[in-house]
Every structure is written in structure tokens, then in C-alpha cells.
Design a protein around this motif. Structure first.
Motif, PDB file in Angstrom:
ATOM      1  N   ASN A 205     -25.208-104.706 -23.596  1.00 28.62           N
ATOM      2  CA  ASN A 205     -25.190-103.082 -23.573  1.00 28.62           C
ATOM      3  C   ASN A 205     -24.461-102.609 -22.126  1.00 28.62           C
ATOM      4  O   ASN A 205     -24.000-103.446 -21.308  1.00 28.62           O
ATOM      5  CB  ASN A 205     -26.623-102.380 -23.533  1.00 28.62           C
ATOM      6  CG  ASN A 205     -26.546-101.254 -24.312  1.00 28.62           C
ATOM      7  OD1 ASN A 205     -25.231-100.388 -24.311  1.00 28.62           O
ATOM      8  ND2 ASN A 205     -27.651-100.744 -25.025  1.00 28.62           N
ATOM      9  N   LYS A 206     -24.300-101.351 -22.206  1.00 32.00           N
ATOM     10  CA  LYS A 206     -23.604-100.598 -20.655  1.00 32.00           C
ATOM     11  C   LYS A 206     -24.182 -99.639 -20.328  1.00 32.00           C
ATOM     12  O   LYS A 206     -24.791 -98.659 -21.189  1.00 32.00           O
ATOM     13  CB  LYS A 206     -22.146-100.501 -21.152  1.00 32.00           C
ATOM     14  CG  LYS A 206     -21.439-100.301 -19.963  1.00 32.00           C
ATOM     15  CD  LYS A 206     -19.891-100.151 -20.378  1.00 32.00           C
ATOM     16  CE  LYS A 206     -19.089 -99.476 -19.139  1.00 32.00           C
ATOM     17  NZ  LYS A 206     -17.894 -98.955 -19.651  1.00 32.00           N
ATOM     18  N   ILE A 207     -24.471 -99.305 -19.028  1.00 32.47           N
ATOM     19  CA  ILE A 207     -25.003 -98.253 -18.376  1.00 32.47           C
ATOM     20  C   ILE A 207     -24.141 -97.055 -18.320  1.00 32.47           C
ATOM     21  O   ILE A 207     -22.719 -97.275 -17.810  1.00 32.47           O
ATOM     22  CB  ILE A 207     -25.666 -98.454 -17.171  1.00 32.47           C
ATOM     23  CG1 ILE A 207     -26.872 -99.405 -17.185  1.00 32.47           C
ATOM     24  CG2 ILE A 207     -26.228 -97.098 -16.519  1.00 32.47           C
ATOM     25  CD1 ILE A 207     -28.236 -99.021 -17.770  1.00 32.47           C
ATOM     26  N   LEU A 208     -24.211 -95.896 -19.040  1.00 30.39           N
ATOM     27  CA  LEU A 208     -23.255 -94.845 -18.885  1.00 30.39           C
ATOM     28  C   LEU A 208     -23.798 -93.866 -17.648  1.00 30.39           C
ATOM     29  O   LEU A 208     -22.727 -93.329 -16.975  1.00 30.39           O
ATOM     30  CB  LEU A 208     -23.119 -94.071 -20.043  1.00 30.39           C
ATOM     31  CG  LEU A 208     -22.604 -94.961 -21.378  1.00 30.39           C
ATOM     32  CD1 LEU A 208     -22.598 -93.854 -22.383  1.00 30.39           C
ATOM     33  CD2 LEU A 208     -21.476 -95.369 -21.071  1.00 30.39           C
ATOM     34  N   TYR A 209     -24.981 -93.718 -17.517  1.00 29.59           N
ATOM     35  CA  TYR A 209     -25.729 -92.779 -16.445  1.00 29.59           C
ATOM     36  C   TYR A 209     -26.977 -93.417 -15.880  1.00 29.59           C
ATOM     37  O   TYR A 209     -27.616 -93.994 -16.634  1.00 29.59           O
ATOM     38  CB  TYR A 209     -25.788 -91.325 -17.136  1.00 29.59           C
ATOM     39  CG  TYR A 209     -26.679 -90.352 -16.225  1.00 29.59           C
ATOM     40  CD1 TYR A 209     -25.784 -89.585 -15.377  1.00 29.59           C
ATOM     41  CD2 TYR A 209     -28.029 -90.208 -16.408  1.00 29.59           C
ATOM     42  CE1 TYR A 209     -26.654 -88.715 -14.587  1.00 29.59           C
ATOM     43  CE2 TYR A 209     -28.663 -89.196 -15.701  1.00 29.59           C
ATOM     44  CZ  TYR A 209     -28.165 -88.670 -14.827  1.00 29.59           C
ATOM     45  OH  TYR A 209     -28.859 -87.472 -14.047  1.00 29.59           O
TER      46      TYR A 209
END
Ligand code: URA
Length: 244
Positions: A205-209
Motif C-alpha cells: 500500500n501507499k500513504i497519501l496523507y
């Protein structure tokens, strides 16, 4: 002027400089201009010894309240770095207003430049060490927006004490999934470099904020807009160590 033992006394210019966050030269200037009183009497010598615990010192008619250390809660905006100085970017210390400034201030722990939220700034090195040390188990809680929905399996992996890229072994962490599975809370007991971003990456996954919302049981004050700060009260310090 009350008498203190030599060990408990400090030079007046040093005291003013420490408590008011001004330079020693500026402190001397205040004394020279007869703007400083000690025990109600105008101070004439910048190197006079005072007892911070028992002498009443006023500068420009306002009492200089003695506090050994200061603790500040800052709501860090994105684009500001958690450092005492930086050649290129604005630092968190640059957001501290004059009345809270002191010598020796530093951020207790680092958030990435693009992370927002609660940064604790202090001049108390022993305290900073305590709250940052993984062994002390002071939890840091973050709100995150993810690129993809989080799953119960991700929460299990976080809780198991995962290994992230580069081989770093994480302590068990809590992943709480909200009604919107792309919005989560993550609670850590440590603060490795880009830890949450790397943990999210390890589960694809990836952190957007990312926003830090609390340290221990002390929550970021909702009245602080990004870029604003305020002093942390003594009773709030206890919340940092509170377990429940
Ligand atoms: N984890 C990160 O990846 N970044 C932060 O700023 C804090 C925790």
C-alpha cells in the motif's frame, strides 16, 4: 533579595537569556537600560547572582516566571522540517513565537517533511529521551489516508511485529480501520525512519496523507491550526505517560 546557596544561583543576564529566549547581549541591554528589577529594585549589574527559585525578577515591568524547562505542542504543517536548522527549508523552530522561545529548544522526535500534526518541542533532553525510547512504550498515534483499502490481514501483520525493507524489525503496531477502509489509525511505540510509509509499502500500500494525532494519551489540541503552537501544561505532561 533572598539568599540562595551558590549552587542555586545564576547570573542575571544568563537567567534572562534562558527564560526569555533572548541573547546574552540583549539581556545585558535590558539591564543597562534599567528595565530589569530584582526583588523590586532596579538591577545595575548584569553579572549579579540571583536565585531563580526565590527572587522575583521583572523585565520591562512583567514578571519573568521561572520554569526549568518548556514543553510546546506544535501542529506542524507540511513543508516544514523537524530540525533545529536547515539550509533550504523552514524548520519547526521557526514557527515558535517569541514568548515561547528559549535557548536549547529542539523537536523531540521527527516527522517527515510532508507529515503534519503533533510535534513536541522542548529544551528538556532527558524528557525527550524518555518519550522517544521504545522501551518506555510511549505510543504515537497517526491518522493516515491510504491509496488502497486496508484489510484485517494488514492489521494482523502490523500487530505481529513485521520486518520492513532494509530488514528493520518493528515492534507490534496497531492498525485501526475506520468506516472508510482507506482511512486508518496507526499506533507505534517507536519512530524509525519513514516507518509508517515503509510499513504500508510492505503490505503493498501507499500513504497519501499522514498526521500525528497524539503522543501517549495527550492529543493534538483541535484548536491549533496548522503552524500554530502552545505551551503544554504540567498536568498534560502526565497524560503523555498515562497508560489508559
Ligand atoms: N512514519 C512515517 O513514515 N513518517 C512520519 O513522519 C512518521 C512516521
Amino acid at each position: 533579595m533572598a539568599k540562595g546557596s551558590l549552587r542555586d544561583t545564576v547570573r542575571l543576564d544568563r537567567f534572562l537569556s534562558n527564560q526569555l529566549g533572548i541573547t546574552r547581549t540583549e539581556a545585558k541591554e535590558l539591564i543597562k537600560k534599567r528595565l530589569v528589577t530584582v526583588g523590586g529594585e532596579t538591577a545595575k549589574l548584569y553579572d549579579m547572582k540571583i536565585s531563580p527559585e526565590s527572587d522575583t525578577v521583572c523585565a520591562e515591568s512583567s514578571p519573568v516566571i521561572y520554569r526549568e524547562h518548556i514543553y510546546i505542542m506544535l501542529n506542524k504543517p507540511a513543508g516544514v522540517v523537524c530540525a533545529t536548522r536547515d539550509r533550504l527549508s523552514e524548520t519547526v523552530l521557526g514557527l515558535i513565537p517569541d514568548e515561547l522561545r528559549r535557548k536549547g529548544l529542539f523537536p523531540a522526535g521527527r516527522l517527515d517533511k510532508d507529515t503534519v500534526g503533533f510535534v513536541l518541542i522542548t529544551d528538556d533532553g532527558a524528557f525527550a529521551h524518555e518519550i522517544l525510547s521504545p522501551g518506555k512504550h510511549v505510543e504515537k498515534r497517526y491518522f493516515a489516508v491510504l491509496e488502497k483499502p486496508a484489510s484485517a490481514k494488514d492489521a494482523e501483520i502490523f500487530a505481529s511485529g513485521m520486518t520492513i525493507d532494509g530488514g528493520d524489525k518493528c515492534l507490534p503496531a496497531k492498525l485501526e480501520i475506520t468506516d472508510d477502509p482507506c482511512k486508518v489509525y496507526i499506533t507505534l511505540k517507536e519512530g524509525m525512519y519513514h516507518q509508517i510509509k515503509r510499513m504500508a509499502g510492505a503490505v503493498g500500500n501507499k500513504i497519501l496523507y499522514l498526521k500525528r494525532v497524539s503522543i501517549g494519551k495527550l492529543e493534538l489540541d483541535p484548536d491549533l491550526a496548522e503552524g500554530q503552537c502552545r505551551e503544554i501544561l504540567h498536568k498534560e505532561i502526565e497524560k503523555i505517560y498515562a497508560k489508559t
